[in-house]
Design a protein around this motif. Structure first.
Motif, PDB file in Angstrom:
ATOM      1  N   VAL A   1      35.435 -28.280  27.831  1.00 30.28           N
ATOM      2  CA  VAL A   1      36.132 -29.478  28.308  1.00 30.28           C
ATOM      3  C   VAL A   1      36.906 -29.162  29.585  1.00 30.28           C
ATOM      4  O   VAL A   1      36.833 -29.902  30.582  1.00 30.28           O
ATOM      5  CB  VAL A   1      37.064 -30.030  27.205  1.00 30.28           C
ATOM      6  CG1 VAL A   1      38.028 -31.063  27.773  1.00 30.28           C
ATOM      7  CG2 VAL A   1      36.240 -30.635  26.065  1.00 30.28           C
ATOM      8  N   GLU A   2      37.615 -28.059  29.581  1.00 34.23           N
ATOM      9  CA  GLU A   2      38.402 -27.667  30.750  1.00 34.23           C
ATOM     10  C   GLU A   2      37.491 -27.431  31.964  1.00 34.23           C
ATOM     11  O   GLU A   2      37.779 -27.884  33.071  1.00 34.23           O
ATOM     12  CB  GLU A   2      39.175 -26.389  30.402  1.00 34.23           C
ATOM     13  CG  GLU A   2      40.123 -25.900  31.462  1.00 34.23           C
ATOM     14  CD  GLU A   2      40.756 -24.560  31.079  1.00 34.23           C
ATOM     15  OE1 GLU A   2      40.822 -24.228  29.880  1.00 34.23           O
ATOM     16  OE2 GLU A   2      41.148 -23.835  32.006  1.00 34.23           O
ATOM     17  N   THR A   3      36.389 -26.736  31.732  1.00 38.52           N
ATOM     18  CA  THR A   3      35.467 -26.393  32.824  1.00 38.52           C
ATOM     19  C   THR A   3      34.792 -27.639  33.393  1.00 38.52           C
ATOM     20  O   THR A   3      34.704 -27.824  34.617  1.00 38.52           O
ATOM     21  CB  THR A   3      34.397 -25.403  32.305  1.00 38.52           C
ATOM     22  OG1 THR A   3      35.059 -24.245  31.798  1.00 38.52           O
ATOM     23  CG2 THR A   3      33.451 -24.984  33.420  1.00 38.52           C
ATOM     24  N   LEU A   4      34.334 -28.504  32.494  1.00 32.84           N
ATOM     25  CA  LEU A   4      33.624 -29.709  32.950  1.00 32.84           C
ATOM     26  C   LEU A   4      34.584 -30.716  33.565  1.00 32.84           C
ATOM     27  O   LEU A   4      34.237 -31.391  34.548  1.00 32.84           O
ATOM     28  CB  LEU A   4      32.842 -30.319  31.786  1.00 32.84           C
ATOM     29  CG  LEU A   4      31.668 -29.453  31.298  1.00 32.84           C
ATOM     30  CD1 LEU A   4      31.118 -29.963  29.969  1.00 32.84           C
ATOM     31  CD2 LEU A   4      30.550 -29.381  32.333  1.00 32.84           C
ATOM     32  N   ASN A   5      35.797 -30.807  33.028  1.00 30.97           N
ATOM     33  CA  ASN A   5      36.793 -31.701  33.647  1.00 30.97           C
ATOM     34  C   ASN A   5      37.098 -31.272  35.073  1.00 30.97           C
ATOM     35  O   ASN A   5      37.328 -32.111  35.953  1.00 30.97           O
ATOM     36  CB  ASN A   5      38.087 -31.685  32.828  1.00 30.97           C
ATOM     37  CG  ASN A   5      38.037 -32.621  31.629  1.00 30.97           C
ATOM     38  OD1 ASN A   5      37.151 -33.465  31.533  1.00 30.97           O
ATOM     39  ND2 ASN A   5      38.985 -32.468  30.720  1.00 30.97           N
ATOM     40  N   ALA A   6      37.101 -29.959  35.293  1.00 31.97           N
ATOM     41  CA  ALA A   6      37.437 -29.428  36.618  1.00 31.97           C
ATOM     42  C   ALA A   6      36.234 -29.401  37.550  1.00 31.97           C
ATOM     43  O   ALA A   6      36.377 -29.080  38.740  1.00 31.97           O
ATOM     44  CB  ALA A   6      38.024 -28.021  36.476  1.00 31.97           C
ATOM     45  N   GLY A   7      35.044 -29.666  36.998  1.00 29.26           N
ATOM     46  CA  GLY A   7      33.836 -29.624  37.823  1.00 29.26           C
ATOM     47  C   GLY A   7      33.488 -28.217  38.279  1.00 29.26           C
ATOM     48  O   GLY A   7      32.849 -28.025  39.322  1.00 29.26           O
ATOM     49  N   ARG A   8      33.900 -27.247  37.493  1.00 30.97           N
ATOM     50  CA  ARG A   8      33.634 -25.846  37.853  1.00 30.97           C
ATOM     51  C   ARG A   8      32.457 -25.317  37.051  1.00 30.97           C
ATOM     52  O   ARG A   8      31.920 -25.989  36.169  1.00 30.97           O
ATOM     53  CB  ARG A   8      34.853 -24.976  37.511  1.00 30.97           C
ATOM     54  CG  ARG A   8      36.112 -25.258  38.295  1.00 30.97           C
ATOM     55  CD  ARG A   8      37.071 -24.067  38.156  1.00 30.97           C
ATOM     56  NE  ARG A   8      37.239 -23.662  36.759  1.00 30.97           N
ATOM     57  CZ  ARG A   8      38.273 -24.005  35.982  1.00 30.97           C
ATOM     58  NH1 ARG A   8      39.224 -24.773  36.467  1.00 30.97           N
ATOM     59  NH2 ARG A   8      38.351 -23.590  34.739  1.00 30.97           N
ATOM     60  N   ALA A   9      32.101 -24.055  37.329  1.00 25.82           N
ATOM     61  CA  ALA A   9      31.160 -23.325  36.487  1.00 25.82           C
ATOM     62  C   ALA A   9      31.940 -22.241  35.759  1.00 25.82           C
ATOM     63  O   ALA A   9      32.878 -21.658  36.312  1.00 25.82           O
ATOM     64  CB  ALA A   9      30.055 -22.699  37.324  1.00 25.82           C
ATOM     65  N   ALA A  10      31.559 -21.960  34.527  1.00 17.27           N
ATOM     66  CA  ALA A  10      32.193 -20.881  33.770  1.00 17.27           C
ATOM     67  C   ALA A  10      31.533 -19.555  34.148  1.00 17.27           C
ATOM     68  O   ALA A  10      30.389 -19.529  34.620  1.00 17.27           O
ATOM     69  CB  ALA A  10      32.047 -21.141  32.276  1.00 17.27           C
ATOM     70  N   PRO A  11      32.240 -18.438  33.968  1.00 11.93           N
ATOM     71  CA  PRO A  11      31.665 -17.143  34.349  1.00 11.93           C
ATOM     72  C   PRO A  11      30.526 -16.706  33.426  1.00 11.93           C
ATOM     73  O   PRO A  11      30.518 -17.014  32.235  1.00 11.93           O
ATOM     74  CB  PRO A  11      32.863 -16.184  34.234  1.00 11.93           C
ATOM     75  CG  PRO A  11      33.816 -16.859  33.320  1.00 11.93           C
ATOM     76  CD  PRO A  11      33.625 -18.332  33.498  1.00 11.93           C
ATOM     77  N   ALA A  12      29.606 -15.976  34.050  1.00 13.31           N
ATOM     78  CA  ALA A  12      28.511 -15.303  33.325  1.00 13.31           C
ATOM     79  C   ALA A  12      27.821 -16.253  32.346  1.00 13.31           C
ATOM     80  O   ALA A  12      27.578 -17.412  32.666  1.00 13.31           O
ATOM     81  CB  ALA A  12      29.032 -14.043  32.630  1.00 13.31           C
ATOM     82  N   HIS A  13      27.536 -15.768  31.159  1.00 10.34           N
ATOM     83  CA  HIS A  13      26.782 -16.591  30.207  1.00 10.34           C
ATOM     84  C   HIS A  13      27.640 -17.624  29.483  1.00 10.34           C
ATOM     85  O   HIS A  13      27.108 -18.438  28.715  1.00 10.34           O
ATOM     86  CB  HIS A  13      26.057 -15.698  29.199  1.00 10.34           C
ATOM     87  CG  HIS A  13      24.900 -14.965  29.818  1.00 10.34           C
ATOM     88  ND1 HIS A  13      25.057 -13.745  30.434  1.00 10.34           N
ATOM     89  CD2 HIS A  13      23.606 -15.311  29.964  1.00 10.34           C
ATOM     90  CE1 HIS A  13      23.888 -13.352  30.920  1.00 10.34           C
ATOM     91  NE2 HIS A  13      22.992 -14.289  30.651  1.00 10.34           N
TER      92      HIS A  13
END
Ligand SMILES: [Zn+2]
Length: 211
Positions: A127-139
């Motif tokens: 949720v945090e990653t998608l809300n921010a429009g970012r990509a999460a690290p690695a896998h």
């Protein structure tokens, strides 16, 4: 210590047991966990020896990796009782679904429980990653992407976004497994049942979705 009454097993030699019977058995174990009355059944050397030649589990549980939600503890059971598949927020792919199919079809468990939980960290990350429009690290990005459908399903709902996404992830995973080419005929024949469940970190209670 007395072992609780355990219904007949589901395996090839001991005759069938219904999905509803297994659900009641899980509910009883969870009540002991909620009430602080664990009996830790099936943890003996004799049990190990009895199962050395073959397993005969009661249920398949597909659940999250969270350290606070170990299925054998929250259902107060032991060795050989549960066929457990765990990934972050029970995210799924072909390898994982094959493991779930194995539990239901090869280990002959009549009940498949898809269990998520309160304050799931993996869902929180997604949720945090998608809300921010970012990509999460690695896998971790694979985990986030696998949770995107639940995120999308829940993002417009009022209330707690993480909890809404957790519940959407349960629902979507159950729907997906209902349509699994191996599980669907077993369900339509009444030999297996797929249900969702939500675990409360606060109370220890598992809320099974009966629909
Ligand atoms: Zn989790």
């Amino acid at each position: 210590m007395m072992e609780p009454a355990v219904p007949p097993r589901s395996g090839r030699e001991r005759g069938p047991i219904t999905p509803e019977g297994v659900l009641q058995w899980l509910l009883e174990g969870n009540r002991r966990w909620v009430g602080g009355q664990l009996v830790h059944p099936h943890g003996t050397v004799a049990r190990r020896a009895a199962l050395a030649a073959g397993q005969d589990p009661m249920a398949t549980v597909f659940s999250c990796i969270d350290s606070r939600v170990p299925p054998e503890i929250v259902f107060d059971c032991g060795v050989g009782d549960l066929f457990v598949v765990r990934t972050a927020a029970h995210t799924n792919d072909g390898l994982v679904q094959g493991a779930v199919e194995y539990g239901v079809d090869e280990a002959l468990t009549p009940l498949l429980v898809v269990m998520s939980h309160q304050r799931c960290g993996a869902v929180g990350l997604a949720v945090e990653t998608l809300n921010a429009g970012r990509a999460a690290p690695a896998h971790l990005e694979d985990v986030v992407e696998a949770l995107r459908p639940a995120y999308e399903a829940a993002k417009a709902l009022p209330g707690d976004q993480v909890d809404n996404t957790v519940r959407a992830q349960i629902r979507l995973t159950v729907e997906q497994l209902h349509h699994d080419s191996m599980l669907e005929p077993l369900e339509s024949q009444g030999r297996a049942r797929v249900i969702g469940a939500y675990y409360s970190l606060d109370s220890g209670a598992v809320d099974f979705h009966q629909a």
